[in-house]
Scaffold this active site. Structure first.
Site, PDB file in Angstrom:
ATOM      1  N   CYS A  61       0.818  -1.214   0.000  1.00  0.00           N
ATOM      2  CA  CYS A  61       0.000   0.000   0.000  1.00  0.00           C
ATOM      3  C   CYS A  61       0.861   1.278   0.000  1.00  0.00           C
ATOM      4  CB  CYS A  61      -0.970  -0.079   1.168  1.00  0.00           C
ATOM      5  SG  CYS A  61      -2.475   0.866   0.929  1.00  0.00           S
ATOM      6  N   ARG A 101     -13.264   5.720  -2.290  1.00  0.00           N
ATOM      7  CA  ARG A 101     -12.111   5.153  -1.624  1.00  0.00           C
ATOM      8  C   ARG A 101     -12.215   3.652  -1.844  1.00  0.00           C
ATOM      9  NH1 ARG A 101      -8.331   6.785   2.167  1.00  0.00           N
ATOM     10  NH2 ARG A 101      -7.462   5.006   3.289  1.00  0.00           N
ATOM     11  N   HIS A 132      -3.713  -5.847   2.567  1.00  0.00           N
ATOM     12  CA  HIS A 132      -3.444  -5.951   4.006  1.00  0.00           C
ATOM     13  C   HIS A 132      -4.120  -7.220   4.516  1.00  0.00           C
ATOM     14  CE1 HIS A 132      -2.286  -1.695   3.999  1.00  0.00           C
ATOM     15  NE2 HIS A 132      -3.380  -1.457   3.309  1.00  0.00           N
TER      16      HIS A 132
HETATM   17  N1  GLN Z   1      -2.473   6.577   2.387  1.00  0.00           N
HETATM   18  C1  GLN Z   1      -2.483   5.768   1.204  1.00  0.00           C
HETATM   19  C2  GLN Z   1      -3.819   5.760   0.480  1.00  0.00           C
HETATM   20  O1  GLN Z   1      -4.846   6.057   1.060  1.00  0.00           O
HETATM   21  C3  GLN Z   1      -2.070   4.359   1.553  1.00  0.00           C
HETATM   22  C4  GLN Z   1      -3.037   3.669   2.466  1.00  0.00           C
HETATM   23  C5  GLN Z   1      -2.445   2.483   3.157  1.00  0.00           C
HETATM   24  O2  GLN Z   1      -1.233   2.262   3.112  1.00  0.00           O
HETATM   25  N2  GLN Z   1      -3.259   1.715   3.836  1.00  0.00           N
HETATM   26  O3  GLN Z   1      -3.858   5.475  -0.693  1.00  0.00           O
END
Ligand code: GLN
Length: 224
Positions: A95, A130, A194
């Site tokens: 990520c 998102r 994740h």
């Molecule tokens: N902050 C980054 C995004 O929102 C990565 C998120 C994360 O690593 N969980 O894309």
């Protein structure tokens, strides 16, 4: 005496969202089965390190704020990480850590966070969604089930050099349009998964085997 496998965990204290540090624990467990002890070094703000002192480099996910803090520090490591990746050494980036290997990440707050610009891809934000939820996808090592939560959408700038890590069955992966999850380049994997991703034993065992090879190479090089 068991040999010790050395893992560098980049910014462990700042980048470890949704169970990512579990990836390193699972690897340590599998490496123990193969007779190795594991040492994990947190490489954090201000620390110096040489990737070639390690058998594996891990980078977890981060929130936008932590990413903006880390971005100011990580430029110092561009050269050593670039050489490590191009020497076929194993690395797993999740990520936010994945986003950092590319050119930049545009956040929902309108900030452009510079990446290491080692690999040809970039990550942008679009307001409509998102990407959050369970994911399932097919990889070279079989099926993976995980969890994603990111606003960044990743696009490859060179589709010959970079290959997707998986083909989506459920969820978004890199972006909502292409049906691809993550990135493969040499022995480096970038992924939005994740959960942690390495609860998928097929992927965990494949990476553990690469780490053992990398360790043997490092031992042979230091013996010279
Ligand atoms: N902050 C980054 C995004 O929102 C990565 C998120 C994360 O690593 N969980 O894309």
């Amino acid at each position: 005496m068991p040999e010790t496998i050395k893992i560098a965990y980049l910014y462990e204290d700042l980048m470890n969202t949704y169970g990512d540090s579990g990836d390193v624990k699972i690897l340590a467990f599998l490496l123990k089965e193969q007779g190795y002890d594991t040492q994990v070094d947190n490489i954090s703000l201000g620390d110096n390190f040489n990737t070639f002192d390690y058998d594996f480099v891990f980078w977890g996910g981060g929130q936008d704020f932590e990413q903006s803090v880390v971005a100011k520090d990580l430029v110092r490591h561009k050269d050593t990480i670039d050489k490590y990746i191009n020497a076929n050494k194993p690395m797993l980036c999740i990520c936010g850590g994945y986003q950092f290997l590319g050119a930049y990440y545009e956040t929902s707050g309108g900030e452009t966070i510079k990446g290491l610009d080692i690999l040809p891809f970039h990550t942008i934000f679009k307001a409509d969604s998102r990407m959050i939820g369970d994911t399932e996808y097919e990889t070279e090592w079989g099926k993976v089930r995980a969890f994603e939560n990111h606003s960044g959408r990743t696009y490859f700038d060179d589709k010959t050099m970079l290959k997707p890590f998986g083909k989506m069955i459920e969820g978004y992966g890199n972006n909502p349009e292409e049906g691809n999850e993550g990135m493969r380049y040499k022995n480096t994997i970038g992924s939005y998964s994740h959960g942690p991703i390495l609860k998928n034993e097929n992927v965990a065992r494949a990476i553990a085997d690469k780490i053992v090879i990398s360790h043997k190479e490092r031992m042979a090089a230091t013996a010279k």
